[in-house]
Design an enzyme around this catalytic site. Structure first.
Site, PDB file in Angstrom:
ATOM      1  N   HIS A   1     -29.982  11.845  23.439  1.00 29.97           N
ATOM      2  CA  HIS A   1     -31.333  11.997  23.973  1.00 29.97           C
ATOM      3  C   HIS A   1     -31.999  10.656  24.289  1.00 29.97           C
ATOM      4  O   HIS A   1     -33.185  10.625  24.600  1.00 29.97           O
ATOM      5  CB  HIS A   1     -32.217  12.762  22.984  1.00 29.97           C
ATOM      6  CG  HIS A   1     -31.869  14.205  22.843  1.00 29.97           C
ATOM      7  ND1 HIS A   1     -30.704  14.633  22.258  1.00 29.97           N
ATOM      8  CD2 HIS A   1     -32.534  15.334  23.222  1.00 29.97           C
ATOM      9  CE1 HIS A   1     -30.662  15.958  22.257  1.00 29.97           C
ATOM     10  NE2 HIS A   1     -31.772  16.400  22.844  1.00 29.97           N
TER      11      HIS A   1
ATOM     12  N   GLU B   1     -25.451  21.729  33.628  1.00 35.32           N
ATOM     13  CA  GLU B   1     -25.812  20.659  34.564  1.00 35.32           C
ATOM     14  C   GLU B   1     -24.918  20.645  35.806  1.00 35.32           C
ATOM     15  O   GLU B   1     -25.393  20.392  36.919  1.00 35.32           O
ATOM     16  CB  GLU B   1     -25.763  19.306  33.858  1.00 35.32           C
ATOM     17  CG  GLU B   1     -26.928  19.057  32.914  1.00 35.32           C
ATOM     18  CD  GLU B   1     -26.869  19.871  31.637  1.00 35.32           C
ATOM     19  OE1 GLU B   1     -27.916  20.068  30.989  1.00 35.32           O
ATOM     20  OE2 GLU B   1     -25.751  20.323  31.283  1.00 35.32           O
TER      21      GLU B   1
END
Length: 341
Positions: free
Chosen positions: A134, A65
């Site tokens: 998540h 990321e």
């Protein structure tokens, strides 16, 4: 003979349509992210775009990321308008330093000479029974950071409009997508002449007794609460915040001056959340109009729980209606039900 440009789309398909249009209309727009090309993204939001626009516009990246955001910064320096996908909300933290220390500050640091027209898409929130990392709601971190716009869509139409407005903005935008609403359907007019501006809240249901502010995944829940409350003779005005930074205080305050009561709901934890900012601002600016202290209905100040417990963690219709009763004086938060007034 009249024609219509409105079609029925899921929120995910509406985002796909908005992204497609942005890429087709501007050669500077390109998409970066993990598995967004051949796979079409975990939630299939970029499905088919690699075939239509090629690997130079739809770029599958390594699982890094910080690298995704760093690459986007370099592209923005060279005049591109990159759109990054962070695969899940909990994966954004490795890119946090790049976002808050570089993306948010380069325009200011260069005296306005450098623009950072970067859109960072983040599926967020719970409700899908996922594993750890998540189902998080990290929006307050970025709403606290000067130099970033933070928005969240709640309907297919708003998803289509907001993603196009975010990509067209010269400011960096954190774009939070409610993952449990990806499959919710609604009408989408792809030729809407004047979409609501990026920074504006929207009154989605008018009412006179209580103002209920929500965003992202909880807008639909707030509307369900308003319908349920109407059966009990309570009129709730529902506001979809849309822009989390900057906040459209004017729309909220106009509603509170009418209703005299405020409830704010979000999935993120209560401490330091958007609900705290909104209730504090309303108390400062609308104190003389308030008939009761504002109430917050939020996630709890704990790590996001296992999927088997998330129904207890997420704000639901009953918790929102309980807060409505409290601001109406029909329930005391400490002693339970009180006599009706």
């Amino acid at each position: 003979m009249s024609t219509t440009t409105t079609t029925e789309l899921t929120l995910g398909k509406a985002l796909n349509a908005g992204l497609r249009r942005a890429v087709a209309e501007d050669d500077r727009v390109m998409l970066l992210g993990e598995d967004i090309g051949k796979l079409g993204g975990v939630f299939r939001v970029t499905d088919g775009m690699l075939d239509d626009f090629g690997p130079r516009r739809i770029v599958d990246t390594p699982l890094a990321e910080s690298g995704i955001i760093g690459t986007a910064i370099g592209l923005a320096f060279r005049g591109f308008r990159p759109v990054c996908e962070i695969q899940f909300d909990g994966f954004i933290y490795p890119g946090f330093d790049q976002i808050v220390a570089q993306v948010a500050k380069l325009h200011y640091r260069t005296g306005g000479a450098v623009k950072m027209p970067i859109t960072i898409r983040v599926p967020f929130g719970g409700g899908i029974g996922a594993v750890e990392h998540h189902s998080e709601s990290p929006e307050a971190y970025f709403a606290h950071t000067a130099g970033l716009r933070v928005v969240s869509c709640s309907t297919p139409q708003d998803a289509y409009d907001l993603i196009r407005l975010a990509i067209a903005s010269d400011d960096p935008v954190l774009f939070f997508e409610p993952k449990r609403r990806y499959w919710a359907k609604g009408p989408v007019d792809q030729e809407l002449a004047h979409p609501l501006p990026l920074e504006s809240a929207r009154v989605v249901r008018e009412g006179t007794d209580v103002t209920l502010v929500a965003y992202g995944p909880l807008v639909m829940t707030a509307l369900d609460a308003a319908i349920a409350a109407s059966d009990d003779g309570v009129s709730i005005e529902v506001i979809d915040l849309r822009s989390l930074s900057p906040i459209d205080h004017g729309t909220i305050e106009a509603s509170v001056r009418k209703t005299g009561r405020l409830v704010v709901t979000h999935e993120a934890a209560q401490s330091g959340g958007l609900g705290a900012e909104i209730t504090a601002s309303v108390t400062e600016r609308c104190f003389d109009f308030l008939e009761a202290a504002p109430a917050r209905v939020t996630g709890f100040d704990v790590p996001y729980p296992a999927a088997s417990l998330e129904d207890h963690f997420l704000p639901d219709l009953d918790r929102i209606l309980d807060a409505v009763d409290r601001v109406l004086g029909r329930r005391n938060s400490l002693t339970g039900w009180s006599a009706a007034k």
